[in-house]
Design an enzyme around this catalytic site. Structure first.
Site, PDB file in Angstrom:
ATOM      1  CE  LYS A   1       5.991 -23.716 -13.757  1.00 50.50           C
ATOM      2  NZ  LYS A   1       6.367 -22.934 -12.585  1.00 50.50           N
TER       3      LYS A   1
ATOM      4  CG  HIS B   1      11.233 -24.595 -14.454  1.00 47.77           C
ATOM      5  ND1 HIS B   1      10.242 -24.490 -15.388  1.00 47.77           N
ATOM      6  CD2 HIS B   1      11.085 -23.528 -13.634  1.00 47.77           C
ATOM      7  CE1 HIS B   1       9.534 -23.401 -15.166  1.00 47.77           C
ATOM      8  NE2 HIS B   1      10.024 -22.800 -14.101  1.00 47.77           N
TER       9      HIS B   1
ATOM     10  CB  SER C   1      11.503 -19.962 -14.017  1.00 48.08           C
ATOM     11  OG  SER C   1      11.658 -18.629 -13.566  1.00 48.08           O
TER      12      SER C   1
HETATM   13  C1  LIG Z   1       5.933 -21.790 -11.896  1.00 48.51           C
HETATM   14  C2  LIG Z   1       6.858 -21.570 -10.777  1.00 48.51           C
HETATM   15  C3  LIG Z   1       6.382 -21.393  -9.472  1.00 48.51           C
HETATM   16  C4  LIG Z   1       4.925 -21.244  -9.166  1.00 48.51           C
HETATM   17  O1  LIG Z   1       4.250 -22.449  -9.228  1.00 48.51           O
HETATM   18  P1  LIG Z   1       2.686 -22.434  -9.489  1.00 48.51           P
HETATM   19  O2  LIG Z   1       2.235 -23.784  -9.097  1.00 48.51           O
HETATM   20  O3  LIG Z   1       2.501 -22.141 -10.936  1.00 48.51           O
HETATM   21  O4  LIG Z   1       2.113 -21.359  -8.615  1.00 48.51           O
HETATM   22  C5  LIG Z   1       7.306 -21.305  -8.459  1.00 48.51           C
HETATM   23  N1  LIG Z   1       8.629 -21.343  -8.700  1.00 48.51           N
HETATM   24  C6  LIG Z   1       9.114 -21.475  -9.948  1.00 48.51           C
HETATM   25  C7  LIG Z   1      10.593 -21.515 -10.155  1.00 48.51           C
HETATM   26  C8  LIG Z   1       8.245 -21.582 -11.027  1.00 48.51           C
HETATM   27  O5  LIG Z   1       8.717 -21.675 -12.266  1.00 48.51           O
END
Ligand SMILES: *Cc1c(COP(=O)(O)O)cnc(C)c1O
Length: 398
Positions: free
Chosen positions: A251, A219, A191
């Site tokens: 995302k 991602h 991330s």
């Molecule tokens: C954003 C993210 C999460 C958390 O997801 P949310 O739905 O925002 O709680 C988990 N793992 C990774 C790798 C992320 O980038």
């Protein structure tokens, strides 16, 4: 922290002095490249809305129609009365899209990770985790009673050494039938770095050791793979090879929530045991409806993935010409490593003074001495906007 306002104030002051103070900006527009924020106009390069779907009309319409029909709140947890036909249809659509038997929805990715890791590991088990895993995976490991060992980033040889040493740690003799329950846990696309885990090699190690392999594709989902089904589609990895796939919907998918995909048995097991699934309110049905509309756009509008690639290449080439060093990433996450927290904060501030929004990522989100600007792209950016970013970076670096 003690219940003493003087100590809290001293703590806050220290954070400010160290350039580590965190504060949300207030956004007054939809999520898009041109943002109205804190009363100003900004060109944003820090959202995870990689495909530009957070404000897509098809998603907005699906959301509105579902809200008209089902109201706003889901009313309760999935296992009480909160599991709507919209949730059911989304789970089925996600299973088909990812090529897995079944899918279970969670209200956030954080909760999906906490719940799943803790459902599968107990005291005496081992968790092997990449050192640069997302905070939610780290917390999932800390919450579990399993022993967590973190291997250096992407270092499969180090992971194999952990497994070689396991019999010594456990005093197991060579009884072939007994094996220790373990899990290999990794971000797919990291991330804060944008690089990808060596999934094929991890699959091998997992197989040799009868380990769970769990991949967090937050991602990659929507962005990687021919149809956008994610990193496992890109790398042609089956459900048997990666038994636990997790991805988020907030995302590239442009909505909110998350899911875990795997075998029928795995999903049934999680329904019985994952506490962050059982003891929390289901996401609103309209979010599920909007997400189903999103899956359609992800599959049909492949130009969004192509456009994203064009913008990423344009930025990488431009940065190279300017002598700005990027990290080894081919994804929409293109961090500029700066080192000191102060330098990253200053540059982020200089950019925002010139109307460009990129947040500084500081410890403890990244290791000490590795503060960076995390630049991210969206299919809704234009090539002119990427040029504008490069020009502003050139000025600010001088
Ligand atoms: C954003 C993210 C999460 C958390 O997801 P949310 O739905 O925002 O709680 C988990 N793992 C990774 C790798 C992320 O980038």
């Amino acid at each position: 922290m003690k219940n003493d306002s003087k100590l809290i104030q001293a703590f806050l002051k220290q954070k400010q002095q160290q350039s580590l103070y965190r504060k949300p900006r207030i956004s007054e527009s939809a999520q898009q490249p041109l943002m109205q924020m804190d009363g100003g106009k900004y060109l944003s390069f820090c959202s995870n809305d990689y495909l530009g779907l957070a404000n897509h009309p098809d998603l907005v319409n699906a959301f509105k129609q579902a809200a008209d029909k089902y109201g706003v709140g889901s009313g309760s947890a999935h296992l009480i009365s909160g599991h709507s036909i919209e949730h059911q249809k989304l789970e089925e659509a996600l299973a088909e899209f990812t090529g897995r038997d079944r899918v279970l929805l969670f209200s956030t990715g954080y909760m999906a990770n906490l719940g799943t890791v803790n459902a599968l590991l107990e005291r005496g088990d081992y968790l092997f985790a990449d050192r640069l895993n997302h905070a939610s995976l780290v917390d999932a490991g800390l919450l579990s009673k399993a022993k967590m060992k973190r291997y250096p980033h992407g270092d499969v040889a180090a992971l194999e050494r952990f497994y070689k040493n396991l019999p010594n740690l456990l005093n197991i003799n060579d009884d072939k039938d007994s094996f220790v329950n373990s899990m290999i846990l990794t971000d797919g696309v990291f991330s804060m770095d944008g690089d990808e885990a060596p999934l094929r090699e991890l699959v091998k190690v997992a197989k040799q050791n009868q380990a769970w392999l769990m991949v967090d594709d937050a991602h990659g989902f929507g962005v990687l793979g021919k149809t956008g089904a994610g990193q496992l589609e890109q790398d042609s990895l089956s459900q048997e090879e990666v038994p636990v796939l997790m991805a988020t919907l907030g995302k590239a998918a442009g909505t909110a929530g998350a899911f875990v995909a795997g075998s029928d048995d795995l999903i049934e097991y999680l329904i019985q045991t994952a506490r962050t699934f059982i003891y929390t309110t289901a996401m609103p049905p309209s979010i599920a409806a909007a997400t189903r509309a999103s899956l359609k756009v992800i599959a049909e509008e492949s130009w969004r993935r192509d456009k994203l690639k064009v913008l990423i290449n344009q930025f990488k080439q431009g940065a190279a010409q300017l002598g700005i060093e990027l990290m080894p990433s081919n994804t929409a996450i293109q961090p500029i490593l700066l080192g000191s927290t102060e330098r990253a904060s200053k540059l982020s501030k200089a950019l925002s003074d010139q109307g460009i929004l990129i947040s500084a990522i500081r410890p403890p989100t990244v290791p000490e001495g590795e503060a960076r600007l995390r630049v991210t792209f969206s299919a809704n950016h234009t090539e002119e906007q990427v040029d504008q970013l490069l020009n502003t970076l050139e000025k600010s670096f001088k």
